[in-house]
Design a protein around this motif. Structure first.
Motif, PDB file in Angstrom:
ATOM      1  N   ALA A 235     -61.979  91.181 -16.251  1.00  0.00           N
ATOM      2  CA  ALA A 235     -61.998  91.427 -17.691  1.00  0.00           C
ATOM      3  C   ALA A 235     -63.110  92.416 -18.049  1.00  0.00           C
ATOM      4  O   ALA A 235     -64.209  92.370 -17.494  1.00  0.00           O
ATOM      5  N   GLN A 236     -62.799  93.319 -18.971  1.00  0.00           N
ATOM      6  CA  GLN A 236     -63.761  94.296 -19.464  1.00  0.00           C
ATOM      7  C   GLN A 236     -63.939  94.084 -20.965  1.00  0.00           C
ATOM      8  O   GLN A 236     -62.973  93.851 -21.698  1.00  0.00           O
ATOM      9  N   VAL A 237     -65.181  94.160 -21.420  1.00  0.00           N
ATOM     10  CA  VAL A 237     -65.503  93.994 -22.830  1.00  0.00           C
ATOM     11  C   VAL A 237     -65.912  95.346 -23.407  1.00  0.00           C
ATOM     12  O   VAL A 237     -66.637  96.109 -22.747  1.00  0.00           O
ATOM     13  N   GLY A 238     -65.430  95.639 -24.609  1.00  0.00           N
ATOM     14  CA  GLY A 238     -65.759  96.912 -25.234  1.00  0.00           C
ATOM     15  C   GLY A 238     -66.279  96.727 -26.642  1.00  0.00           C
ATOM     16  O   GLY A 238     -65.980  95.737 -27.312  1.00  0.00           O
ATOM     17  N   LEU A 239     -67.060  97.704 -27.094  1.00  0.00           N
ATOM     18  CA  LEU A 239     -67.597  97.695 -28.453  1.00  0.00           C
ATOM     19  C   LEU A 239     -67.609  99.117 -28.985  1.00  0.00           C
ATOM     20  O   LEU A 239     -68.093 100.041 -28.320  1.00  0.00           O
ATOM     21  N   ASN A 240     -67.077  99.286 -30.198  1.00  0.00           N
ATOM     22  CA  ASN A 240     -67.183 100.541 -30.927  1.00  0.00           C
ATOM     23  C   ASN A 240     -67.935 100.278 -32.211  1.00  0.00           C
ATOM     24  O   ASN A 240     -67.614  99.347 -32.949  1.00  0.00           O
ATOM     25  N   LEU A 241     -68.930 101.107 -32.468  1.00  0.00           N
ATOM     26  CA  LEU A 241     -69.732 100.940 -33.673  1.00  0.00           C
ATOM     27  C   LEU A 241     -70.041 102.309 -34.248  1.00  0.00           C
ATOM     28  O   LEU A 241     -70.550 103.195 -33.556  1.00  0.00           O
ATOM     29  N   SER A 242     -69.721 102.505 -35.505  1.00  0.00           N
ATOM     30  CA  SER A 242     -70.039 103.758 -36.181  1.00  0.00           C
ATOM     31  C   SER A 242     -70.508 103.450 -37.595  1.00  0.00           C
ATOM     32  O   SER A 242     -70.111 102.442 -38.188  1.00  0.00           O
ATOM     33  N   GLY A 243     -71.362 104.326 -38.128  1.00  0.00           N
ATOM     34  CA  GLY A 243     -71.870 104.109 -39.471  1.00  0.00           C
ATOM     35  C   GLY A 243     -72.570 105.336 -40.005  1.00  0.00           C
ATOM     36  O   GLY A 243     -72.972 106.237 -39.248  1.00  0.00           O
ATOM     37  N   VAL A 250     -73.143 110.904 -39.355  1.00  0.00           N
ATOM     38  CA  VAL A 250     -72.531 109.687 -38.832  1.00  0.00           C
ATOM     39  C   VAL A 250     -73.040 109.455 -37.410  1.00  0.00           C
ATOM     40  O   VAL A 250     -73.032 110.379 -36.586  1.00  0.00           O
ATOM     41  N   ALA A 251     -73.479 108.248 -37.124  1.00  0.00           N
ATOM     42  CA  ALA A 251     -73.887 107.867 -35.773  1.00  0.00           C
ATOM     43  C   ALA A 251     -72.814 106.966 -35.167  1.00  0.00           C
ATOM     44  O   ALA A 251     -72.166 106.191 -35.882  1.00  0.00           O
ATOM     45  N   PHE A 252     -72.619 107.074 -33.855  1.00  0.00           N
ATOM     46  CA  PHE A 252     -71.601 106.261 -33.200  1.00  0.00           C
ATOM     47  C   PHE A 252     -72.076 105.837 -31.815  1.00  0.00           C
ATOM     48  O   PHE A 252     -72.835 106.554 -31.146  1.00  0.00           O
ATOM     49  N   VAL A 253     -71.650 104.650 -31.416  1.00  0.00           N
ATOM     50  CA  VAL A 253     -71.926 104.118 -30.081  1.00  0.00           C
ATOM     51  C   VAL A 253     -70.653 103.477 -29.570  1.00  0.00           C
ATOM     52  O   VAL A 253     -69.985 102.718 -30.286  1.00  0.00           O
ATOM     53  N   GLU A 254     -70.315 103.771 -28.333  1.00  0.00           N
ATOM     54  CA  GLU A 254     -69.141 103.177 -27.685  1.00  0.00           C
ATOM     55  C   GLU A 254     -69.567 102.655 -26.319  1.00  0.00           C
ATOM     56  O   GLU A 254     -70.163 103.391 -25.527  1.00  0.00           O
ATOM     57  N   TRP A 255     -69.264 101.387 -26.063  1.00  0.00           N
ATOM     58  CA  TRP A 255     -69.701 100.762 -24.809  1.00  0.00           C
ATOM     59  C   TRP A 255     -68.567  99.939 -24.209  1.00  0.00           C
ATOM     60  O   TRP A 255     -67.788  99.293 -24.916  1.00  0.00           O
ATOM     61  N   SER A 256     -68.481  99.971 -22.883  1.00  0.00           N
ATOM     62  CA  SER A 256     -67.552  99.114 -22.151  1.00  0.00           C
ATOM     63  C   SER A 256     -68.268  98.591 -20.918  1.00  0.00           C
ATOM     64  O   SER A 256     -68.969  99.339 -20.227  1.00  0.00           O
TER      65      SER A 256
END
Length: 431
Positions: A235-243, A250-256
């Motif tokens: 299983a892989q977990v992901g997160l997308n966050l922008s604001g 605009v700042a953004f972070v994407e992690w898996s």
């Protein structure tokens, strides 16, 4: 048809713009949909012709080619609560002075969407699922692997749009400010098929996969959580966050993250039985599965003069660090070639650290004229991919000039690409 040198293409583009500058236009750049004042239609069709000149790295020889593309999208509510979506692209390529042609058809999407209630949706068919808040590299875009059949532009927006979807069943629930979805994509074929008009389910549906996604907006921030897995995969977990940092930034972070083998191990094991050289190297990497992270983070700033600037750092924990990359480049050419091919199919950076810069200038100098520039920089071996586009829009026509330069040492990430320089002029007509 005779080939055209790059200089002639530049002059032709420069001469055409002033003569047609009075026409009205509101078309998007690259491969995005048009922005016109017309009523929305159920279908969108455009035809694109391109002339291309390439300079080969090994010999310095200049070659020429032409491409004709037909792109169709149909999206219609056929009955109340039932929607049909179909998207297809046909690329017809001709190479002057080289044997054979490279025709390829890509079935991008073909599915039915049923909405029994305003907040409930069920989809079935071939769907292009795109995930990710970053621009240049998307660690959470789990369905990008094997999705590319034909590349007409290295622009990230074009790569995400012009790829084939995966066959799946998907359900979605919506609420004010958020949503949750779950999908299942079954195994339908054992291996890819590069036939010109093949559905190529072996590239997108080679194993069972699933994905659950949830998102909700909190003020200026819009986080998205993802959980995916499947046959032969932890299983892989992901997160997308922008604001919004302010009104123009605009700042953004994407992690898996999750347990997985290295990209090298996956590449060698996938072909180990075909070569004793690859098998011997694969045995040393077969048990390297561990927790690995992939990250893309950056900012996009838009100025008052319609210039948008993006800077992004990309980290691929499954890619090779400097010592590993140097060792691979000095070793077996078969292993090196297989690794590059596998990374390209997976659309993952081959090395661990990369930088990405992207800039667009809308209505640059004159109205309806856009400039776009992109730079991919490999921080491990200092190689670079540079891409520029100048595009003028009319109501139903786009005219563009694109140039790409790949530079670096012979076996570096971008320096090893076959073509050193690519120039093409293209004309697109929207029906």
């Amino acid at each position: 048809m005779r080939p055209y040198p790059a200089l002639s293409l530049v002059l032709a583009l420069a001469c055409a713009m002033p003569a047609l500058a009075s026409d009205e236009a509101a078309l998007s750049i690259a491969d995005q949909a048009t922005m016109t004042t017309e009523e929305p239609r159920d279908w969108r069709v455009f035809v694109e012709g391109a002339l291309r000149e390439t300079s080969r790295r090994a010999t310095g020889a200049v070659s020429h080619g032409a491409r004709l593309s037909i792109d169709l999208r149909y999206d219609k509510v056929v009955t109340p609560g039932l929607r049909a979506v179909f998207a297809d692209r046909l690329d017809l390529n001709r190479y002057y002075g080289a044997p054979g042609d490279g025709n390829i058809n890509t079935l991008k999407e073909a599915y039915l969407s049923w909405q029994p209630q305003p907040d409930r949706i069920a989809d079935f068919g071939r769907i292009n699922v795109r995930s990710g808040s970053a621009v240049g590299y998307n660690p959470t875009d789990y369905f990008k692997v094997g999705a590319l059949r034909s590349v007409s532009s290295v622009d990230p927006a074009s790569l995400r749009e012009n790829r084939q979807g995966s066959a799946m069943l998907r359900g979605q629930a919506l609420w004010d400010g958020g949503s949750v979805s779950a999908l299942y994509s079954p195994k339908l074929a054992d291996r890819p098929n590069s036939g010109a008009y093949n559905l190529d389910l072996g590239s997108t549906n080679q194993r069972d996969r699933w994905l659950v996604t949830a998102s909700h907006k909190f003020g200026q921030f819009n986080p998205q959580l993802l959980l995916t897995g499947g046959e032969g995969q932890s299983a892989q977990v992901g997160l997308n966050l922008s604001g919004l940092l302010n009104d123009s930034t605009v700042a953004f972070v994407e992690w898996s993250g999750g347990r997985s083998r290295s990209l090298l191990s996956q590449a060698l094991l996938s072909q180990a039985l075909l070569s004793q050289v690859l098998l011997s190297q694969a045995l040393g990497t077969a048990d390297d599965a561990r927790l690995r992270n992939r990250v893309a983070a950056g900012v996009t700033h838009t100025t008052a003069s319609n210039i948008s600037l993006t800077a992004e750092y990309d980290y691929n924990g499954a890619g090779l660090d400097k010592a590993e990359w140097d060792a691979l480049r000095r070793g077996s050419l078969a292993a090196y070639g297989r690794y590059r091919t596998f990374a390209s199919i997976a659309q993952d950076p081959a090395t661990r650290h990369n930088l990405f810069f992207y800039a667009t200038w809308t209505d640059a100098l004159i109205k309806h004229f856009d400039l776009t520039a992109m730079l991919r920089y490999d921080a491990v071996d200092s190689s670079r991919l540079q891409w520029l586009e100048a595009r003028y829009h009319w109501t139903k026509v786009d005219l563009a000039l694109q140039a790409q330069v790949n530079s670096g040492k012979a076996t570096s990430n971008f320096g090893a690409l076959r073509d050193r320089r690519i120039t093409q002029v293209l004309l697109r007509y929207f029906f």
